[in-house]
Scaffold this motif. Structure first.
Motif, PDB file in Angstrom:
ATOM      1  N   ALA A 212       0.770  -1.068  -0.061  1.00 49.68           N
ATOM      2  CA  ALA A 212      -0.048  -0.156  -0.036  1.00 49.68           C
ATOM      3  C   ALA A 212       0.953   1.134  -0.134  1.00 49.68           C
ATOM      4  N   TYR A 213       1.899   1.201   0.845  1.00 46.34           N
ATOM      5  CA  TYR A 213       2.890   2.295   0.869  1.00 46.34           C
ATOM      6  C   TYR A 213       3.597   2.529  -0.576  1.00 46.34           C
ATOM      7  N   LEU A 214       3.939   1.550  -1.129  1.00 50.31           N
ATOM      8  CA  LEU A 214       4.522   1.632  -2.499  1.00 50.31           C
ATOM      9  C   LEU A 214       3.509   2.215  -3.517  1.00 50.31           C
ATOM     10  N   ILE A 215       2.215   1.849  -3.439  1.00 48.94           N
ATOM     11  CA  ILE A 215       1.539   2.364  -4.428  1.00 48.94           C
ATOM     12  C   ILE A 215       1.191   3.632  -3.949  1.00 48.94           C
ATOM     13  N   ASP A 216       0.926   4.001  -2.774  1.00 48.14           N
ATOM     14  CA  ASP A 216       0.896   5.503  -2.446  1.00 48.14           C
ATOM     15  C   ASP A 216       1.919   6.469  -3.115  1.00 48.14           C
ATOM     16  N   GLN A 217       3.203   5.968  -2.643  1.00 50.11           N
ATOM     17  CA  GLN A 217       4.248   6.839  -3.279  1.00 50.11           C
ATOM     18  C   GLN A 217       4.413   7.155  -5.034  1.00 50.11           C
ATOM     19  N   PHE A 218       3.943   5.935  -5.339  1.00 46.62           N
ATOM     20  CA  PHE A 218       3.834   5.886  -6.886  1.00 46.62           C
ATOM     21  C   PHE A 218       2.782   6.961  -7.325  1.00 46.62           C
ATOM     22  N   VAL A 219       1.741   7.079  -6.857  1.00 47.87           N
ATOM     23  CA  VAL A 219       0.709   7.932  -7.174  1.00 47.87           C
ATOM     24  C   VAL A 219       1.224   9.479  -7.038  1.00 47.87           C
ATOM     25  N   LEU A 220       2.071   9.571  -5.853  1.00 47.26           N
ATOM     26  CA  LEU A 220       2.678  10.876  -5.491  1.00 47.26           C
ATOM     27  C   LEU A 220       3.736  11.415  -6.585  1.00 47.26           C
TER      28      LEU A 220
END
Length: 615
Positions: free
Chosen positions: A237-245
């Protein structure tokens, strides 16, 4: 000058003037086209002109077409003319950026060798020959792209295929799409993708498959596809969050009831780790999207036809849980969906909505009709019949329901305190707390749209045919998120096929009427034959066999009834095409004889008028 010589000089002058005028107009109006066809079949799309306008060095297009061989196949010959006309128009409108050459490769020639070396796939002819019908595109660096064969079944994608070949020569690198999924989409190790959507994606993009326990997203990823993923742990979830940002390009497909995920494999069993539903943990809510995995959407007005057993007979009935969203239900502001013309077929999808206060970043892309309803997911999971669904059908108060949406804007991190605690794999200084760019996230609340059974139909003559734009939707979204947005409007062009809709409607009505009558007669015939068989076994079918008078009379009546039914069935078979033949004759009269007769009568009338004026 004598009258005869004057007439000869005038005729010669007219012929020379006519030829010169044609040559002048052809040279001066080479790139001018007037398209009056429905749907603009021969008009060049703005996206195509945008791609052509970006070409730096000229691109050479070589059209390989076995004209003599193809001429024996009317459909192929007509499509060959369509392709040639489009290529000529593109070259004429390109301002010298596209250089077109047509080659008719002779057997065992260097041209044939060059076509095969470029990757073209000839079609075998009935006499053992080969029909080449493809295209190569080559840039100044001698890089090559090829269209192996122009399949008439893919006419709607013709312009897209040609322009994509040109685009691939111009881009510096192939965009990368990373996919995390639990659906049966990934190809077998070392094999080609079996899913048509993934196969199309793989032709235009580099696909990176993320394992279910992935702990990194490749740095070169241009777009991230989350297609019914397995439950995400905190690190993912953190990896996806950072990719979105950081990159801001995500396509997420979730589902409260995924039939595709549970679809049995070759062994008759669903995959071992198949999931009935999916979500993205708390990420959807963080992005401002509300999604309930306990209900699914259905639309009785747009239900897809399914076969059911009713009263011992197989019937086609509309199934509310599986429905189609027509083009009117697609967002007309985003070209990725506005360009679609056949609608989207869905299976027991979910419904999404914007979180209160975040409506400004939420845009609906796919919506149901105004009479759509919600049903409990457990009830939908047991495949209730159409009648069962309709008995308790109540339109949802908030219909139309949103099945797909676009979420845009700049987002704060879903992890305001930094990476997950205790994880040394993340450098604290690399944490992003806010979007670096404007993010674009597409959320689809259905995964069955990836199942070919929902958007393809097998035809014994024409092969696989697309009946909905599911594939075009995903591929357009990929172009919008990771590729060239100019390609978005090219993928779902209309076909040039213009069926005679009235003839087809009357044909269908006649078939249904005759089929109903034939079914009734066959049922009556079977009943009479069964009763006669009973009487025969009991020795009551003939007075000579000792049958009572009533039984013998009944047997005679049954025989007469059987003979009459068989005669009527033969009459139905003979008269089946009477109405259709009459309509075709009438159409031939009005479309062929009436115009020709009208012209002939007009000419005769004009001639008589001139003779009357002279007299």
């Amino acid at each position: 000058m004598s009258a005869g010589r004057f007439v000869a000089v005038m005729l010669a002058s007219l012929l020379i003037g006519f030829a010169g005028f044609n040559l002048f107009m052809r040279a001066s109006l080479e790139g001018v086209r007037l398209d009056l066809t429905e749907d603009g079949l021969y008009a060049i799309s703005p996206g195509a002109m945008e791609v052509i306008g970006r070409i730096g060095e000229p691109v050479s297009l070589t059209f390989y077409y076995s004209r003599a061989e193809a001429a024996r196949y009317p459909a192929l010959r007509a499509y060959g003319a369509r392709v040639r006309e489009l290529l000529r128009t593109l070259a004429a409108r390109s301002g010298g950026r596209l250089l077109l050459e047509e080659i008719d490769p002779a057997p065992f020639s260097s041209d044939e060798d060059a076509a095969l070396a470029a990757g073209l796939s000839p079609l075998g002819a009935e006499d053992g020959g080969q029909i080449f019908f493809g295209l190569t595109a080559r840039n100044a660096l001698d890089e090559l792209r090829a269209i192996a064969f122009f399949d008439p079944a893919n006419e709607a994608r013709l312009e897209y295929e040609i322009i994509r070949a040109v685009t691939e020569l111009e881009r510096e690198r192939t965009p990368v799409i990373a996919i995390a999924t639990s659906l049966p989409l990934a190809p077998a190790r070392g094999g080609a993708p079996s899913n048509p959507i993934i196969a199309e994606l793989a032709q235009a993009y580099e696909i990176v498959w993320l394992d279910s326990d992935f702990d990194a997203i490749p740095a070169q990823t241009d777009a991230l596809f989350l297609l019914h993923p397995e439950p995400l742990d905190e690190i993912q979830a953190y990896l996806i969050d950072q990719f979105v940002l950081a990159r801001g390009r995500v396509l997420a497909a979730v589902d409260p009831l995924s039939h595709f995920a549970l679809k049995p494999g070759p062994d008759g069993l669903p995959p071992l780790r198949a999931q009935r539903y999916s979500d993205l943990g708390g990420l959807l809510a963080h992005w401002g999207v509300l999604y309930d995995t306990n209900t699914v959407a259905m639309d009785a007005e747009a239900g897809l036809p399914v076969q059911i057993q009713e009263g011992g007979r197989t019937r086609m009935r509309a199934y509310p849980l599986w429905f189609s969203v027509p083009p009117s239900g697609l967002d007309q502001d985003l070209p990725a969906v506005a360009a679609l013309s056949r609608g989207i077929n869905l299976g027991s999808p979910g419904a999404i909505s914007p979180a209160p206060g975040l409506e400004d970043r939420f845009s609906a892309l796919i919506i149901t009709g105004p009479e759509a309803a919600r049903v409990d997911v457990d009830r939908a999971a047991v495949s209730p019949s159409p009648e069962e669904l309709m008995r308790q059908y109540e339109p949802s108060p908030d219909a139309p329901l949103v099945i797909g949406a676009r979420v845009s804007g700049r987002f704060p991190s879903a992890f305001p305190d930094g990476p997950p605690a205790g994880e040394g794999m993340f450098a604290p200084g690399a944490h992003l707390s806010q979007s670096q760019i404007r993010s674009e996230i597409v959320i689809l609340a259905d995964t069955d749209l990836f199942d070919p059974a929902f958007f393809r139909r097998s035809d014994p003559v024409q092969g696989e045919q697309a009946v909905a734009d599911n594939a075009a939707l995903v591929l357009n979204l990929a172009d919008w998120l990771a590729g060239d947005p100019a390609l978005v409007g090219l993928r779902a062009r209309a076909s040039s096929d213009r069926p005679m809709t009235r003839v087809e409607r009357l044909r269908s009505e006649a078939e249904a009427r005759y089929l109903a009558l034939e079914t009734t007669l066959q049922s009556d015939l079977a009943e009479a034959e069964a009763r006669l068989a009973v009487l025969s076994r009991a020795g009551q079918a003939s007075a000579l066999g000792g049958a009572a008078g009533d039984s013998a009379r009944e047997a005679d009546a049954l025989r007469a009834r059987i003979a009459e039914d068989r005669a009527r069935l033969r009459a139905i078979e003979r008269g089946f095409r009477v109405e259709i033949d009459a309509l075709e004759r009438a159409l031939m009269f009005w479309t062929l004889w009436v115009p020709a007769g009208g012209v002939a009568l007009a000419g005769l009338g004009f001639g008589l008028y001139r003779r009357w004026r002279r007299s």
